[in-house]
Enzyme design. Structure first.
Site, PDB file in Angstrom:
ATOM      1  N   TRP A  84       0.851  -1.178   0.000  1.00 27.34           N
ATOM      2  CA  TRP A  84       0.000   0.000   0.000  1.00 27.34           C
ATOM      3  C   TRP A  84       0.890   1.232   0.000  1.00 27.34           C
ATOM      4  O   TRP A  84       1.842   1.321   0.779  1.00 27.34           O
ATOM      5  CB  TRP A  84      -0.906   0.051   1.235  1.00 27.34           C
ATOM      6  CG  TRP A  84      -1.623   1.377   1.338  1.00 27.34           C
ATOM      7  CD1 TRP A  84      -2.696   1.785   0.611  1.00 27.34           C
ATOM      8  CD2 TRP A  84      -1.265   2.473   2.187  1.00 27.34           C
ATOM      9  NE1 TRP A  84      -3.048   3.078   0.957  1.00 27.34           N
ATOM     10  CE2 TRP A  84      -2.187   3.531   1.929  1.00 27.34           C
ATOM     11  CE3 TRP A  84      -0.267   2.688   3.141  1.00 27.34           C
ATOM     12  CZ2 TRP A  84      -2.135   4.758   2.583  1.00 27.34           C
ATOM     13  CZ3 TRP A  84      -0.216   3.917   3.798  1.00 27.34           C
ATOM     14  CH2 TRP A  84      -1.144   4.924   3.526  1.00 27.34           C
ATOM     15  N   GLU A 100      -2.959  -2.966  -2.667  1.00 27.21           N
ATOM     16  CA  GLU A 100      -4.101  -2.436  -1.916  1.00 27.21           C
ATOM     17  C   GLU A 100      -4.535  -1.070  -2.444  1.00 27.21           C
ATOM     18  O   GLU A 100      -3.728  -0.145  -2.542  1.00 27.21           O
ATOM     19  CB  GLU A 100      -3.725  -2.326  -0.437  1.00 27.21           C
ATOM     20  CG  GLU A 100      -4.829  -1.789   0.447  1.00 27.21           C
ATOM     21  CD  GLU A 100      -4.428  -1.741   1.907  1.00 27.21           C
ATOM     22  OE1 GLU A 100      -5.234  -1.265   2.728  1.00 27.21           O
ATOM     23  OE2 GLU A 100      -3.306  -2.184   2.242  1.00 27.21           O
ATOM     24  N   LYS A 142      -7.156   2.471  -2.629  1.00 28.85           N
ATOM     25  CA  LYS A 142      -7.734   3.434  -1.705  1.00 28.85           C
ATOM     26  C   LYS A 142      -8.400   4.551  -2.498  1.00 28.85           C
ATOM     27  O   LYS A 142      -7.922   4.931  -3.577  1.00 28.85           O
ATOM     28  CB  LYS A 142      -6.657   4.017  -0.783  1.00 28.85           C
ATOM     29  CG  LYS A 142      -7.215   4.803   0.399  1.00 28.85           C
ATOM     30  CD  LYS A 142      -6.149   5.075   1.441  1.00 28.85           C
ATOM     31  CE  LYS A 142      -6.764   5.689   2.700  1.00 28.85           C
ATOM     32  NZ  LYS A 142      -5.758   5.907   3.756  1.00 28.85           N
ATOM     33  N   ASP A 172      -9.678  -3.028   1.511  1.00 28.43           N
ATOM     34  CA  ASP A 172      -9.780  -2.554   2.891  1.00 28.43           C
ATOM     35  C   ASP A 172     -11.170  -1.975   3.098  1.00 28.43           C
ATOM     36  O   ASP A 172     -11.642  -1.163   2.305  1.00 28.43           O
ATOM     37  CB  ASP A 172      -8.709  -1.489   3.151  1.00 28.43           C
ATOM     38  CG  ASP A 172      -8.643  -1.058   4.611  1.00 28.43           C
ATOM     39  OD1 ASP A 172      -9.664  -0.567   5.127  1.00 28.43           O
ATOM     40  OD2 ASP A 172      -7.563  -1.179   5.219  1.00 28.43           O
ATOM     41  N   HIS A 180     -11.478   1.873   2.828  1.00 22.32           N
ATOM     42  CA  HIS A 180     -10.793   2.580   1.749  1.00 22.32           C
ATOM     43  C   HIS A 180     -11.701   3.042   0.616  1.00 22.32           C
ATOM     44  O   HIS A 180     -11.222   3.377  -0.461  1.00 22.32           O
ATOM     45  CB  HIS A 180      -9.682   1.706   1.164  1.00 22.32           C
ATOM     46  CG  HIS A 180      -8.440   1.722   1.989  1.00 22.32           C
ATOM     47  ND1 HIS A 180      -7.213   1.275   1.531  1.00 22.32           N
ATOM     48  CD2 HIS A 180      -8.216   2.142   3.262  1.00 22.32           C
ATOM     49  CE1 HIS A 180      -6.307   1.415   2.473  1.00 22.32           C
ATOM     50  NE2 HIS A 180      -6.894   1.930   3.545  1.00 22.32           N
ATOM     51  N   HIS A 234      -8.672  -6.470   4.350  1.00 19.57           N
ATOM     52  CA  HIS A 234      -8.286  -5.734   5.543  1.00 19.57           C
ATOM     53  C   HIS A 234      -9.578  -5.319   6.233  1.00 19.57           C
ATOM     54  O   HIS A 234     -10.259  -4.393   5.796  1.00 19.57           O
ATOM     55  CB  HIS A 234      -7.438  -4.512   5.191  1.00 19.57           C
ATOM     56  CG  HIS A 234      -5.982  -4.817   5.126  1.00 19.57           C
ATOM     57  ND1 HIS A 234      -5.012  -3.850   5.029  1.00 19.57           N
ATOM     58  CD2 HIS A 234      -5.326  -6.006   5.165  1.00 19.57           C
ATOM     59  CE1 HIS A 234      -3.818  -4.419   4.999  1.00 19.57           C
ATOM     60  NE2 HIS A 234      -3.989  -5.725   5.077  1.00 19.57           N
ATOM     61  N   ASP A 236     -11.861   6.987   6.400  1.00 19.60           N
ATOM     62  CA  ASP A 236     -11.017   5.814   6.667  1.00 19.60           C
ATOM     63  C   ASP A 236     -10.300   5.987   7.991  1.00 19.60           C
ATOM     64  O   ASP A 236      -9.106   6.252   8.048  1.00 19.60           O
ATOM     65  CB  ASP A 236     -10.014   5.628   5.527  1.00 19.60           C
ATOM     66  CG  ASP A 236      -9.072   4.463   5.770  1.00 19.60           C
ATOM     67  OD1 ASP A 236      -9.492   3.500   6.433  1.00 19.60           O
ATOM     68  OD2 ASP A 236      -7.919   4.526   5.306  1.00 19.60           O
ATOM     69  N   ASP A 243     -10.166   3.727  10.587  1.00 25.56           N
ATOM     70  CA  ASP A 243      -9.597   2.508  11.179  1.00 25.56           C
ATOM     71  C   ASP A 243     -10.001   2.300  12.635  1.00 25.56           C
ATOM     72  O   ASP A 243      -9.165   2.057  13.500  1.00 25.56           O
ATOM     73  CB  ASP A 243      -8.068   2.511  11.058  1.00 25.56           C
ATOM     74  CG  ASP A 243      -7.613   2.326   9.623  1.00 25.56           C
ATOM     75  OD1 ASP A 243      -8.045   1.360   8.995  1.00 25.56           O
ATOM     76  OD2 ASP A 243      -6.826   3.159   9.129  1.00 25.56           O
ATOM     77  N   ASP A 267      -7.004  -4.409  10.202  1.00 26.43           N
ATOM     78  CA  ASP A 267      -6.271  -3.151  10.062  1.00 26.43           C
ATOM     79  C   ASP A 267      -7.031  -2.048  10.786  1.00 26.43           C
ATOM     80  O   ASP A 267      -7.905  -1.400  10.220  1.00 26.43           O
ATOM     81  CB  ASP A 267      -6.093  -2.794   8.581  1.00 26.43           C
ATOM     82  CG  ASP A 267      -5.198  -1.579   8.393  1.00 26.43           C
ATOM     83  OD1 ASP A 267      -4.686  -1.065   9.399  1.00 26.43           O
ATOM     84  OD2 ASP A 267      -5.012  -1.145   7.241  1.00 26.43           O
TER      85      ASP A 267
END
Length: 441
Positions: free
Chosen positions: A200, A241, A243, A274, A277, A301, A309, A311, A341
């Protein structure tokens, strides 16, 4: 784990094992009434490994020394006491966290978590800097995954790495990627299972760019250089990955979903999705069955974005359940790698691992206990009334009783009993770290 077992003995488990057994037998009968084989579901559960992310334990700081503040689209909020400050502390916290989670799971490492007795720049990292992790993982019977670290570095301060217009900076990051692949391959060879190596990069513009094309051409060429040497698939698998946007790259991210989808298909790479993302109204559960038609394998993820985003620690949300439902309904468990993640420094970091991983496993168990075959048959026959009725009825079946039984059989705390152990670990271990600030390393 011995440390957690001793704490369990001191504190005691509050849930009655006998009551757990009785509740499980009743739950098993309830699931059997809708055609679900609970024993078969639990057998599948035991074969699934979640890749637990190391960076929750220290707020994505790593062990490179004074490398500067976290940046390049990453931010951790909160100052809860007890952050791991060195490899020994992080490993201790991980061992304890694993003791609270049923099953045998993997560990996902970032490149900045190596053992660096003397400063080493990222284009020069080697297997020797991760030999300690390989040995520790072998001793813990844990398998490793890996990630090159394209952030929090002087060569990333302007928001670009592998797509940088400066050929010298671009080559630095290419060399970092090549070095990371060698490390991942060594990990995979040592553990006799492929180490997933996930790429990423944060590259992008805060405001509207005049040229979207050139950075993507440079990124594709840089990745091609990194992947030029074939490495044994039984040792490592490369993942890329995507985004949509990030902090400092709100208007344009070079590695978009469309970019990496095409790259993964054309280069036969693992695609990483993800959960945070994409646009807040967009979900990855809806993408799984589509991308699996075209890519060899998928890396997830599992995270939780709140408005962006961010997390957050994974909770038992509708989307989490939908993600795991899609994996099970599509029969993708042998082609999908599930990783976590998230990072939250506002709560106990070990508790965050336990909450997020246990919730992911609960959602997987719920998906495995779904009457998938019956639902799909009703749908095939056009009986949408029956499909909806069965979908709704099975939602209130006693998942918790099966989960508690699964935890008990795995030798980890059932219900919320793990929380008392975490509080004791915080009192005995974590709280002392802030009293000894000189132990940072």
């Amino acid at each position: 784990m011995d440390k957690a077992a001793a704490l369990r003995s001191n504190i005691g488990i509050t849930m009655d094992p006998g009551k757990i057994d009785k509740a499980y037998e009743l739950a098993k009968e309830a699931y059997q009434e809708i055609g679900v084989d609970v024993d078969a579901a639990l057998k599948q559960m035991r074969n699934v490994q979640i890749s637990v992310h190391c960076w929750q334990g220290d707020d994505v700081m790593g062990f490179e020394g004074d490398s500067g503040a976290l940046g390049n689209g990453l931010a951790v909020t909160g100052n809860y006491p007890g952050r791991a400050r060195n490899i020994d502390e992080l490993q201790s916290d991980l061992e304890f966290a694993y003791s609270l989670i049923p099953g045998r799971h993997r560990l996902n490492l970032h490149a900045l978590y190596g053992d660096f007795p003397t400063p080493v720049d990222r284009d020069e990292i080697g297997v020797e800097h991760f030999r300690g992790w390989i040995d520790w993982a072998r001793g813990q019977q844990i398998q490793l995954d890996f990630n090159p670290s394209y952030f929090s570095h002087p060569h990333a301060t302007d928001g670009f790495t592998l797509s940088h217009a400066d050929a010298g900076i671009r080559q630095f990051w290419i060399d970092h990627g090549i070095a990371s692949r060698k490390i991942a391959a060594a990990m995979g060879e040592a553990q006799d299972t492929p180490c997933i190596n996930n790429f990423w990069v944060p590259d992008g513009y805060k405001d509207t760019p005049a040229d979207r094309k050139a950075p993507r051409e440079r990124l594709a060429a840089a990745l091609d250089s990194i992947f030029a040497t074939d490495l044994p698939a039984e040792h490592t698998l490369d993942a890329v990955e995507c985004k949509l946007f990030g902090i400092g790259s709100e208007s344009y991210v070079v590695g978009s979903h469309e970019f990496y989808m095409g790259y993964a298909i054309s280069r036969n790479k693992v695609l990483c999705l993800d959960a945070g993302h994409f646009h807040p109204t967009e979900v990855i559960s809806d993408k799984i069955s589509s991308v699996m038609m075209y890519v060899p394998e998928l890396l997830l993820h599992v995270s939780r974005g709140v408005r962006w985003d961010s997390d957050h620690v994974v909770t038992y949300t509708d989307e989490l359940q939908s993600i795991l439902q899609e994996v099970v309904r599509g029969d993708y468990l042998n082609r999908v790698h599930i990783g976590l993640d998230f990072f939250d420094a506002s709560i106990n970091r070990v508790a965050a691992w336990a909450i997020g991983t246990r919730n992911t496993l609960k959602a997987l168990l719920a998906a495995l206990l779904e009457p998938t075959q019956q639902l799909q048959q009703l749908e095939l026959e056009g009986d949408y009334t029956g499909r909806l009725a069965l979908l709704e009825e099975q939602k209130t079946l006693p998942l918790g009783a099966v989960w508690n039984h699964y935890c008990q059989q795995a030798g980890v705390p059932a219900g919320a009993d793990w929380l008392g152990l975490v509080r004791q670990y915080e009192n005995d271990v974590l709280s002392h770290r802030d009293r000894n600030p000189t132990l940072v390393g």
